[in-house]
Design an enzyme around this catalytic site. Structure first.
Site, PDB file in Angstrom:
ATOM      1  N   LYS A  38      10.041  13.679  10.432  1.00 37.75           N
ATOM      2  CA  LYS A  38       8.618  13.734  10.784  1.00 37.75           C
ATOM      3  C   LYS A  38       8.173  15.175  11.037  1.00 37.75           C
ATOM      4  O   LYS A  38       7.188  15.643  10.491  1.00 37.75           O
ATOM      5  CB  LYS A  38       8.340  12.890  12.047  1.00 37.75           C
ATOM      6  CG  LYS A  38       8.586  11.406  11.858  1.00 37.75           C
ATOM      7  CD  LYS A  38       8.150  10.609  13.073  1.00 37.75           C
ATOM      8  CE  LYS A  38       8.948  10.922  14.324  1.00 37.75           C
ATOM      9  NZ  LYS A  38      10.388  10.630  14.211  1.00 37.75           N
ATOM     10  N   THR A  39       8.947  15.859  11.887  1.00 40.77           N
ATOM     11  CA  THR A  39       8.591  17.240  12.196  1.00 40.77           C
ATOM     12  C   THR A  39       8.729  18.094  10.942  1.00 40.77           C
ATOM     13  O   THR A  39       7.914  18.981  10.671  1.00 40.77           O
ATOM     14  CB  THR A  39       9.473  17.759  13.348  1.00 40.77           C
ATOM     15  OG1 THR A  39       9.324  16.874  14.461  1.00 40.77           O
ATOM     16  CG2 THR A  39       9.057  19.149  13.776  1.00 40.77           C
ATOM     17  N   ASP A 221       2.196  16.317  16.387  1.00 34.23           N
ATOM     18  CA  ASP A 221       3.545  15.744  16.413  1.00 34.23           C
ATOM     19  C   ASP A 221       3.679  14.928  17.702  1.00 34.23           C
ATOM     20  O   ASP A 221       2.968  15.179  18.673  1.00 34.23           O
ATOM     21  CB  ASP A 221       4.582  16.882  16.403  1.00 34.23           C
ATOM     22  CG  ASP A 221       5.955  16.404  15.910  1.00 34.23           C
ATOM     23  OD1 ASP A 221       6.074  15.213  15.578  1.00 34.23           O
ATOM     24  OD2 ASP A 221       6.891  17.228  15.854  1.00 34.23           O
ATOM     25  N   GLU A 222       4.566  13.949  17.740  1.00 37.40           N
ATOM     26  CA  GLU A 222       4.864  13.194  18.958  1.00 37.40           C
ATOM     27  C   GLU A 222       3.632  12.523  19.571  1.00 37.40           C
ATOM     28  O   GLU A 222       3.448  12.523  20.790  1.00 37.40           O
ATOM     29  CB  GLU A 222       5.511  14.109  20.013  1.00 37.40           C
ATOM     30  CG  GLU A 222       6.623  15.000  19.477  1.00 37.40           C
ATOM     31  CD  GLU A 222       8.016  14.437  19.697  1.00 37.40           C
ATOM     32  OE1 GLU A 222       8.126  13.266  20.091  1.00 37.40           O
ATOM     33  OE2 GLU A 222       8.989  15.170  19.446  1.00 37.40           O
ATOM     34  N   GLN A 252       9.966   6.070  20.782  1.00 40.68           N
ATOM     35  CA  GLN A 252      10.317   7.259  21.558  1.00 40.68           C
ATOM     36  C   GLN A 252       9.234   7.633  22.561  1.00 40.68           C
ATOM     37  O   GLN A 252       9.155   8.779  23.014  1.00 40.68           O
ATOM     38  CB  GLN A 252      10.583   8.442  20.627  1.00 40.68           C
ATOM     39  CG  GLN A 252      11.804   8.256  19.741  1.00 40.68           C
ATOM     40  CD  GLN A 252      12.124   9.524  18.962  1.00 40.68           C
ATOM     41  OE1 GLN A 252      12.470  10.541  19.545  1.00 40.68           O
ATOM     42  NE2 GLN A 252      11.997   9.472  17.652  1.00 40.68           N
ATOM     43  N   ARG A 591      19.583  11.943  19.547  1.00 46.85           N
ATOM     44  CA  ARG A 591      19.671  13.407  19.403  1.00 46.85           C
ATOM     45  C   ARG A 591      20.975  13.811  18.716  1.00 46.85           C
ATOM     46  O   ARG A 591      21.148  14.928  18.269  1.00 46.85           O
ATOM     47  CB  ARG A 591      19.617  14.122  20.775  1.00 46.85           C
ATOM     48  CG  ARG A 591      18.400  13.863  21.656  1.00 46.85           C
ATOM     49  CD  ARG A 591      17.124  14.151  20.964  1.00 46.85           C
ATOM     50  NE  ARG A 591      16.556  12.934  20.413  1.00 46.85           N
ATOM     51  CZ  ARG A 591      15.677  12.920  19.408  1.00 46.85           C
ATOM     52  NH1 ARG A 591      15.289  14.030  18.841  1.00 46.85           N
ATOM     53  NH2 ARG A 591      15.201  11.785  18.959  1.00 46.85           N
TER      54      ARG A 591
END
Ligand code: ATP
Ligand code: MG
Length: 631
Positions: A38-39, A221-222, A252, A591
Site C-alpha cells: 500500500k505504502t 496512508d493509514e 490495522q 511486521r
C-alpha cells in the site's frame, strides 16, 4: 492480444497495484492487508504523476508520523530525484499548524500562536480547576474527546445542563474557561490545530479557494486510523475535484482512543461521490507461515472486511512461543537469543525489533541488553522535548516568539530562580489581563517590591533584547544565545545535578536539531509536535510499542508480554475493545518478514507485587500448526 506499455516508474508494480497507480483523477480507495504494498503504491503513484508532468507542489501526502513522512519523501526521491523536495509530506497536525501560521488571524488568533503540549494543558487545567475535584488528565481527555466530536464548550454546557451528571457539568465549565484561557494566551492544543483548520476552510471561502488551488492531489496512508474529524478535513482539502487517494487496512485500526472509527470506512462512499474501490492481494513482506498465522488470529474478529491475502514468499520457519518464569527471565532469554541470532552474521542488531504493549515493559529488556552490552534504541521513548533542560531553554524561545504564552513565562522566570513567588506571579497575570498586555511588555510596569522587583527587572532586560534579536538569528544561535545568556550550564553545576553530563549532551543535541532549521517558527513547531527524537544509534536493536511499529517491517520480530491483562490490556472490557487489542497484536505479528518470536512471563510485576498472569488468549487463537511444538 493488445500490448500495453507500462511507464517504467510503475513497471515493477503487480497487477493489483497497477490500476490504482494510474487512477489520477477522482477519488479512489485502496483497502488491503499488511505488507501488500500500500505504502509502496503511494510512493510509486506519486512518482508516476511527477513523471507525467504533474507539479509536485500541488501534491499533498498525509502519513501518520514524521518518521513515515521522511521515509516517504526519500522513497519518491529515489525514483524522481530532487523534484521530490517540492512535495508536501506531512502529518495532519503538522500540516494544520502550517496552515494556521498563515491564516490564523482570520479566526482571531495571532499567527505566532504557541502549541500547548500535555504538560502545558495540565498546568492550565490546574489553574482553572483549583479544587482538584477530578484528575486534570481525565478532564483533558474528556475535553479532547468532545473536541473530537466537534462539541463546542457552548454545546457541552447546554447538554450537561439537561442530561449531564455533576461531572459533565464540571467538565463543561472547565472546558469553557480552558478555551478562553488558551485564546488569551494565543495558544492552541493539538485538537485545536485540526478543529481550527476545519473552521477556517468552512468559514473562509477565499482561503479555501486558495488552498484548493495549491493542493490539487491528496494522498492519505493509514486512513483506518483517521477520525471522522480528520476525514472532514480531507474532504475540505480535496475541494470540488476530489482527487484524493485513500489507503487503509481496517484490520490495522488501532487508534480508537484517539477517535479512529472503522465504521468511517463504510461511509467513505457517501463522503466522496464516485469513489472507486481497489484491493491489493499479494503480500511481499512475510513468509507464508507468518501471513497465515496472522490471518488465523485476525479471523477471530467479527468486525472486519473480507480481504484476500496470499504470498509467493517461502514457507519459512514456524513461530516460536516461549513461556518464562518472570520478566527478568523473559529478558535474559531474549538477550541470549539475540546473541545466537547475530552470532554468525546472518542477522544484524538492526534487523531485530522488540515490541510491547505498554512503554514500561521495555525496562527489564533494557536492563538485560545493557548487561550484555547490546546496543539498542528506544523508538519514541520519552520525547526529547519533554526533558527538563530542553523545556527550560525552549521556554525562553517560546516566550520571545509569543509573549502571551503564560506557561512559557512561568517556567522561564523561574530559571534561574529570581525571587518571583506565587503572589508576584498572580500580580503580573492580573496586570497582563487587565491591561491587555503581554508577559514582556508588562514587566517594567508591574510595580513589585524587593527581590521580586529586581528579578523581574533583570528578566525584562534580557527578554527585551532577546525578542528584538530573535528574527535576526538562525535557530541554532537562538538556542546558544539563551544557554549562554542565562548561564544555564553554571546553573546545572550549582544544582549539582547527578545526570549533568546527559543534560549537557541533550543541550548539544538541541543545538544540532536547531541547526537543521532556517526559521524559528519551523523549529518551534517541530519540537512541540513531538517529532524530534534523539539520535538513533546505528545498527542497534529497535525497542518500541506495538502502536509505534505501525507501517514498519523487520526480518525478526520479538513480541513480549503475551499475557492476559497486558495484551489484551486489562482496560479492554468490551467486545469492541478486545477486537482492537487483537488488531494491535495482528499489527505486531505482521511486521515480521522471516522470524516471529512470542514470549510470556508467568509472573508479572504489578504495582510492586509479583502476580501470576495467564497466557494471552491471542496465542491460543493462532492456528497451532504455525507454532513450533503446538501442532
Ligand atoms: P503495512 O500495512 O504494514 O503498512 P503496506 O501494505 O504499506 O504494509 P509496503 O510497506 O508498501 O506494504 O510493502 C511491504 C514490502 O513489500 C516492502 O518491503 C515493499 O518494498 C515490498 N513490495 C511492495 N510492493 C511490491 C512489489 N510490487 N514487488 C516487490 N516488492 C514489493
Ligand atoms: Mg504501509
Amino acid at each position: 492480444m493488445a500490448i500495453t506499455t507500462v511507464h517504467p516508474t510503475i513497471a515493477h508494480l503487480n497487477k493489483f497495484q497497477l490500476e490504482p497507480a494510474q487512477h489520477i483523477n477522482g477519488p479512489l480507495f485502496v483497502l488491503a492487508g499488511p505488507g501488500s504494498g500500500k505504502t509502496n503504491l503511494i510512493v510509486s503513484r506519486a512518482s508516476y504523476m511527477i513523471e507525467k508532468g504533474i507539479d509536485p507542489l500541488s501534491m499533498l501526502m498525509f502519513t501518520f508520523t514524521k518518521k513515515a513522512a521522511n521515509e516517504m519523501r526519500e522513497r519518491v526521491h529515489l525514483k524522481v530525484g530532487p523534484r521530490a523536495n517540492d512535495l508536501t509530506v506531512s502529518t495532519y497536525h503538522s500540516f494544520c499548524s502550517r496552515l494556521l501560521r498563515k491564516y490564523a488571524n482570520y479566526l482571531g488568533y495571532e499567527t505566532n500562536f504557541t502549541i500547548y503540549d500535555t504538560d502545558d494543558q495540565i498546568s492550565t487545567i490546574k489553574k482553572i480547576a483549583k479544587d482538584g475535584m477530578f484528575k486534570p488528565r481525565d478532564v483533558i481527555n474528556e475535553i479532547s474527546s468532545m473536541k473530537n466530536k466537534n462539541i463546542t464548550p457552548q454545546k457541552a454546557l447546554e447538554k450537561a445542563q439537561y442530561e449531564g451528571t455533576a461531572k459533565d457539568k464540571y467538565v463543561a465549565e472547565v472546558y469553557k474557561q480552558y478555551q478562553k484561557e488558551l485564546k488569551e494566551q494565543n495558544a492552541v492544543d493539538f485538537d485545536d490545530l485540526i478543529l481550527l483548520s476545519i473552521l477556517l476552510l468552512r468559514t473562509q471561502p477565499e482561503v479555501k479557494r486558495e488552498v484548493n488551488q495549491r493542493y490539487r492531489y491528496l494522498f492519505c496512508d493509514e486512513t483506518q486510523d483517521s477520525s471522522s474529524r480528520d476525514l472532514d478535513l480531507i474532504k475540505l482539502l480535496a475541494g470540488d475535484d476530489m482527487n484524493v487517494c485513500l489507503i487503509a487496512d481496517d484490520d490495522q485500526s488501532i487508534y480508537a482512543f484517539r477517535g479512529a472509527d472503522i465504521n468511517e470506512i463504510l461511509k467513505l462512499k457517501a463522503r466522496f461521490k464516485g469513489l472507486k474501490v481497489y484491493t491489493l492481494q499479494q503480500n511481499y513482506r512475510s513468509t507464508q507461515t507468518i501471513v497465515n498465522a496472522a490471518r488465523s488470529l485476525i479471523s477471530h474478529n467479527e468486525q472486519s472486511y473480507e480481504k484476500e491475502l496470499f504470498t509467493e514468499n517461502k514457507v519459512g520457519e514456524q513461530l516460536m512461543f516461549i513461556d518464562t518464569q518472570n520478566q527478568s527471565q523473559e529478558a535474559s532469554y531474549i538477550s541470549t537469543l539475540i546473541e545466537a541470532l547475530t552470532q554468525n552474521g546472518t542477522y544484524q542488531y538492526k534487523d531485530i525489533a522488540i515490541l510491547y504493549r505498554m512503554n514500561h515493559l521495555s525496562r527489564s529488556i533494557e536492563e538485560a541488553l545493557l548487561q550484555k552490552q547490546v546496543p539498542y534504541t528506544v523508538v519514541g521513548g520519552l520525547p526529547f522535548y519533554k526533558r527538563r533542560e530542553i523545556k527550560d531553554i525552549m521556554s525562553y524561545i517560546r516566550l520571545a516568539y509569543n509573549p502571551l504564552d503564560r506557561e512559557a513565562f512561568e517556567r522561564a522566570i523561574g530559571v534561574p530562580k529570581r525571587g518571583v513567588g506565587d503572589k508576584s506571579l498572580e500580580h503580573i497575570h492580573a496586570y497582563v489581563r487587565n491591561r491587555a498586555s503581554n508577559y514582556i511588555d508588562a514587566l517594567p510596569n508591574t510595580d513589585l517590591r524587593g527581590k521580586a522587583k529586581k528579578g523581574v527587572e533583570q528578566f525584562y532586560t534580557f527578554m527585551e533584547k532577546f525578542r528584538e534579536e530573535l528574527y535576526t538569528m538562525a535557530p541554532k544561535d537562538i538556542v546558544l544565545y539563551v544557554v549562554h545568556g542565562i548561564k544555564y550550564i553554571d546553573l546545572l553545576v550549582e544544582m549539582d545535578e547527578p545526570d549533568m553530563e546527559t543534560r549537557v549532551g541533550n543541550l548539544d543535541e538541541l543545538v544540532n536539531i536547531a541547526a537543521s532549521y532556517d526559521q524559528v517558527d519551523e523549529f518551534l513547531e517541530n519540537l512541540s509536535l513531538n517529532v524530534e527524537d534523539a539520535e538513533q544509534i546505528e545498527n542497534s536493536i529497535n525497542l518500541m510499542t506495538l502502536h509505534a511499529s505501525k507501517g514498519l517491517e523487520f526480518p525478526i520480530i520479538i513480541m513480549i508480554g503475551n499475557n492476559e491483562g497486558i495484551i489484551p490490556s486489562w482496560r479492554a472490557d468490551t467486545q469492541a475493545s478486545i477486537e482492537e487489542e487483537r488488531r494491535l497484536h495482528y499489527v505486531g505479528m505482521t511486521r515480521a518478514k522471516e522470524i516471529l518470536i512470542l514470549t510470556r512471563p508467568k509472573m508479572v510485576m504489578n504495582q510492586g507485587r509479583s502476580q501470576y498472569q495467564e497466557e494471552s488468549r491471542f496465542i491460543g487463537e493462532i492456528d497451532p500448526q504455525y507454532i513450533r511444538g503446538r501442532s
